[in-house]
Write a protein that holds these residues in place. Structure first.
Motif, mmCIF file in Angstrom:
data_model
loop_
_atom_site.group_PDB
_atom_site.id
_atom_site.type_symbol
_atom_site.label_atom_id
_atom_site.label_comp_id
_atom_site.label_asym_id
_atom_site.label_seq_id
_atom_site.Cartn_x
_atom_site.Cartn_y
_atom_site.Cartn_z
ATOM 1 N N GLN A 97 -28.383 11.558 28.085
ATOM 2 C CA GLN A 97 -28.787 10.158 27.967
ATOM 3 C C GLN A 97 -27.658 9.305 27.403
ATOM 4 O O GLN A 97 -27.427 8.184 27.854
ATOM 5 C CB GLN A 97 -30.028 10.049 27.097
ATOM 6 C CG GLN A 97 -30.697 8.706 27.217
ATOM 7 C CD GLN A 97 -32.073 8.720 26.623
ATOM 8 O OE1 GLN A 97 -32.368 9.515 25.741
ATOM 9 N NE2 GLN A 97 -32.915 7.832 27.083
ATOM 10 N N ALA A 98 -26.937 9.833 26.424
ATOM 11 C CA ALA A 98 -25.795 9.105 25.877
ATOM 12 C C ALA A 98 -24.738 8.898 26.962
ATOM 13 O O ALA A 98 -24.142 7.824 27.063
ATOM 14 C CB ALA A 98 -25.203 9.857 24.692
ATOM 15 N N GLY A 99 -24.509 9.909 27.789
ATOM 16 C CA GLY A 99 -23.560 9.776 28.896
ATOM 17 C C GLY A 99 -23.989 8.699 29.876
ATOM 18 O O GLY A 99 -23.162 7.910 30.347
ATOM 19 N N CYS A 100 -25.285 8.658 30.189
ATOM 20 C CA CYS A 100 -25.809 7.609 31.074
ATOM 21 C C CYS A 100 -25.586 6.226 30.470
ATOM 22 O O CYS A 100 -25.179 5.284 31.154
ATOM 23 C CB CYS A 100 -27.294 7.814 31.341
ATOM 24 S SG CYS A 100 -27.690 9.206 32.386
ATOM 25 N N THR A 101 -25.863 6.099 29.183
ATOM 26 C CA THR A 101 -25.699 4.813 28.507
ATOM 27 C C THR A 101 -24.240 4.375 28.509
ATOM 28 O O THR A 101 -23.927 3.213 28.782
ATOM 29 C CB THR A 101 -26.224 4.902 27.063
ATOM 30 O OG1 THR A 101 -27.586 5.307 27.097
ATOM 31 C CG2 THR A 101 -26.117 3.573 26.357
ATOM 32 N N ILE A 102 -23.344 5.291 28.225
ATOM 33 C CA ILE A 102 -21.915 4.972 28.247
ATOM 34 C C ILE A 102 -21.499 4.551 29.651
ATOM 35 O O ILE A 102 -20.769 3.571 29.842
ATOM 36 C CB ILE A 102 -21.077 6.165 27.733
ATOM 37 C CG1 ILE A 102 -21.343 6.364 26.236
ATOM 38 C CG2 ILE A 102 -19.590 5.959 28.004
ATOM 39 C CD1 ILE A 102 -20.822 7.678 25.685
ATOM 40 N N GLY A 103 -21.982 5.273 30.662
ATOM 41 C CA GLY A 103 -21.674 4.905 32.046
ATOM 42 C C GLY A 103 -22.169 3.516 32.397
ATOM 43 O O GLY A 103 -21.468 2.737 33.055
ATOM 44 N N LEU A 104 -23.376 3.165 31.946
ATOM 45 C CA LEU A 104 -23.910 1.829 32.204
ATOM 46 C C LEU A 104 -23.072 0.756 31.519
ATOM 47 O O LEU A 104 -22.842 -0.329 32.072
ATOM 48 C CB LEU A 104 -25.362 1.743 31.748
ATOM 49 C CG LEU A 104 -26.376 2.532 32.571
ATOM 50 C CD1 LEU A 104 -27.736 2.533 31.888
ATOM 51 C CD2 LEU A 104 -26.479 1.972 33.975
ATOM 52 N N ARG A 105 -22.605 1.051 30.314
ATOM 53 C CA ARG A 105 -21.765 0.081 29.596
ATOM 54 C C ARG A 105 -20.430 -0.112 30.306
ATOM 55 O O ARG A 105 -19.938 -1.230 30.430
ATOM 56 C CB ARG A 105 -21.518 0.532 28.149
ATOM 57 C CG ARG A 105 -22.758 0.617 27.318
ATOM 58 C CD ARG A 105 -23.356 -0.766 27.078
ATOM 59 N NE ARG A 105 -24.566 -0.657 26.320
ATOM 60 C CZ ARG A 105 -25.765 -0.963 26.785
ATOM 61 N NH1 ARG A 105 -25.903 -1.404 28.000
ATOM 62 N NH2 ARG A 105 -26.826 -0.864 26.028
ATOM 63 N N ILE A 106 -19.834 0.977 30.763
ATOM 64 C CA ILE A 106 -18.563 0.870 31.487
ATOM 65 C C ILE A 106 -18.769 0.092 32.781
ATOM 66 O O ILE A 106 -17.961 -0.763 33.145
ATOM 67 C CB ILE A 106 -17.975 2.273 31.762
ATOM 68 C CG1 ILE A 106 -17.527 2.906 30.438
ATOM 69 C CG2 ILE A 106 -16.823 2.199 32.756
ATOM 70 C CD1 ILE A 106 -17.135 4.358 30.545
ATOM 71 N N GLU A 107 -19.879 0.365 33.475
ATOM 72 C CA GLU A 107 -20.172 -0.342 34.713
ATOM 73 C C GLU A 107 -20.364 -1.837 34.460
ATOM 74 O O GLU A 107 -19.973 -2.673 35.281
ATOM 75 C CB GLU A 107 -21.440 0.240 35.344
ATOM 76 C CG GLU A 107 -21.777 -0.359 36.671
ATOM 77 C CD GLU A 107 -23.036 0.229 37.275
ATOM 78 O OE1 GLU A 107 -23.592 -0.415 38.167
ATOM 79 O OE2 GLU A 107 -23.460 1.312 36.852
ATOM 80 N N SER A 108 -20.954 -2.202 33.313
ATOM 81 C CA SER A 108 -21.191 -3.618 33.037
ATOM 82 C C SER A 108 -19.904 -4.369 32.717
ATOM 83 O O SER A 108 -19.873 -5.598 32.758
ATOM 84 C CB SER A 108 -22.195 -3.773 31.900
ATOM 85 O OG SER A 108 -21.642 -3.330 30.681
ATOM 86 N N LEU A 109 -18.828 -3.660 32.414
ATOM 87 C CA LEU A 109 -17.551 -4.330 32.129
ATOM 88 C C LEU A 109 -17.082 -5.174 33.307
ATOM 89 O O LEU A 109 -16.514 -6.243 33.127
ATOM 90 C CB LEU A 109 -16.478 -3.300 31.776
ATOM 91 C CG LEU A 109 -16.526 -2.751 30.355
ATOM 92 C CD1 LEU A 109 -15.466 -1.678 30.186
ATOM 93 C CD2 LEU A 109 -16.352 -3.848 29.342
ATOM 94 N N ARG A 110 -17.315 -4.694 34.520
ATOM 95 C CA ARG A 110 -16.868 -5.461 35.701
ATOM 96 C C ARG A 110 -17.531 -6.836 35.748
ATOM 97 O O ARG A 110 -16.914 -7.817 36.151
ATOM 98 C CB ARG A 110 -17.112 -4.683 36.985
ATOM 99 C CG ARG A 110 -18.560 -4.468 37.310
ATOM 100 C CD ARG A 110 -18.716 -3.610 38.576
ATOM 101 N NE ARG A 110 -20.081 -3.160 38.707
ATOM 102 C CZ ARG A 110 -21.044 -3.873 39.252
ATOM 103 N NH1 ARG A 110 -20.810 -5.088 39.730
ATOM 104 N NH2 ARG A 110 -22.278 -3.406 39.337
ATOM 105 N N ILE A 111 -18.772 -6.901 35.325
ATOM 106 C CA ILE A 111 -19.469 -8.195 35.321
ATOM 107 C C ILE A 111 -18.873 -9.104 34.260
ATOM 108 O O ILE A 111 -18.577 -10.268 34.511
ATOM 109 C CB ILE A 111 -20.977 -7.975 35.080
ATOM 110 C CG1 ILE A 111 -21.587 -7.197 36.246
ATOM 111 C CG2 ILE A 111 -21.686 -9.294 34.871
ATOM 112 C CD1 ILE A 111 -22.974 -6.671 35.989
ATOM 113 N N PHE A 112 -18.659 -8.557 33.058
ATOM 114 C CA PHE A 112 -18.126 -9.376 31.972
ATOM 115 C C PHE A 112 -16.700 -9.824 32.263
ATOM 116 O O PHE A 112 -16.323 -10.949 31.961
ATOM 117 C CB PHE A 112 -18.183 -8.616 30.639
ATOM 118 C CG PHE A 112 -19.583 -8.306 30.204
ATOM 119 C CD1 PHE A 112 -20.543 -9.289 30.121
ATOM 120 C CD2 PHE A 112 -19.942 -7.016 29.873
ATOM 121 C CE1 PHE A 112 -21.838 -9.013 29.731
ATOM 122 C CE2 PHE A 112 -21.234 -6.725 29.478
ATOM 123 C CZ PHE A 112 -22.186 -7.721 29.401
#
Length: 174
Positions: free
Chosen positions: A157-172
């Motif tokens: 779950q922590a890996g999934c969360t980290i992946g989602l955060r990295i993916e959201s960087l493109r938007i920011f």
């Protein structure tokens, strides 16, 4: 809500108060966003900017104080984030409502303006369903991934969360 994404009792215990506060009072932020959009649509850009300049540093300062226990505040951990966000949002909402209802911004609100216009609402719905779906689907997929990941333990779950955060960087960044 947390039970959907994890079965780990320690994660649920750590996040339950945060979820209760943030989701219990999320309408405050939604109203603030609608208020800002209405002002921007009326050509008023100064008030939303000033409200953002008020709430963002206040949120960060309160988070610093309440999460870690600085500046004489209690160390609340995750709960401090929720309290900080809600407090800053309520402050911004109070200022925004004062400006709107006292006539100190370009938008003038009258009782007749609050009546729904079916033709306008239909027009908005016709244009908004695709963007709304564009926002809803990734959120549902994220919850689904977190739910599946939560069944395999907190490491996944922590890996999934980290992946989602990295993916959201493109938007920011864009």
């Amino acid at each position: 809500l947390l039970g959907l994404v994890t079965r780990d009792a320690s994660v649920i215990a750590a996040g339950a108060d945060y979820v209760r506060i943030v989701y219990g009072l999320i309408f405050v932020q939604l109203f603030g966003m609608i208020f800002s959009f209405a002002l921007l649509g009326a050509g008023e850009t100064t008030t939303p900017l000033l409200l953002s300049l008020f709430s963002t540093p206040l949120t960060l300062g309160l988070e610093y104080a309440l999460v870690l226990g600085h500046l004489g505040a209690p160390a609340l951990g995750l709960l401090g984030i929720g309290i900080a966000v809600v407090s800053a949002s309520l402050g911004s909402l109070a200022i925004g409502l004062f400006l709107l209802l006292s006539g100190r911004c370009r938008l003038r609100l009258r009782a007749r303006d609050l009546l729904p216009e079916p033709r306008l609402l239909r027009s908005i719905a016709e244009r908004a369903w695709q963007p709304a779906l564009h926002v809803i689907v990734p959120t549902v997929v994220s919850v689904g991934c977190m739910t599946v990941g939560g069944r395999f333990g907190t490491g996944v779950q922590a890996g999934c969360t980290i992946g989602l955060r990295i993916e959201s960087l493109r938007i920011f960044l864009s």
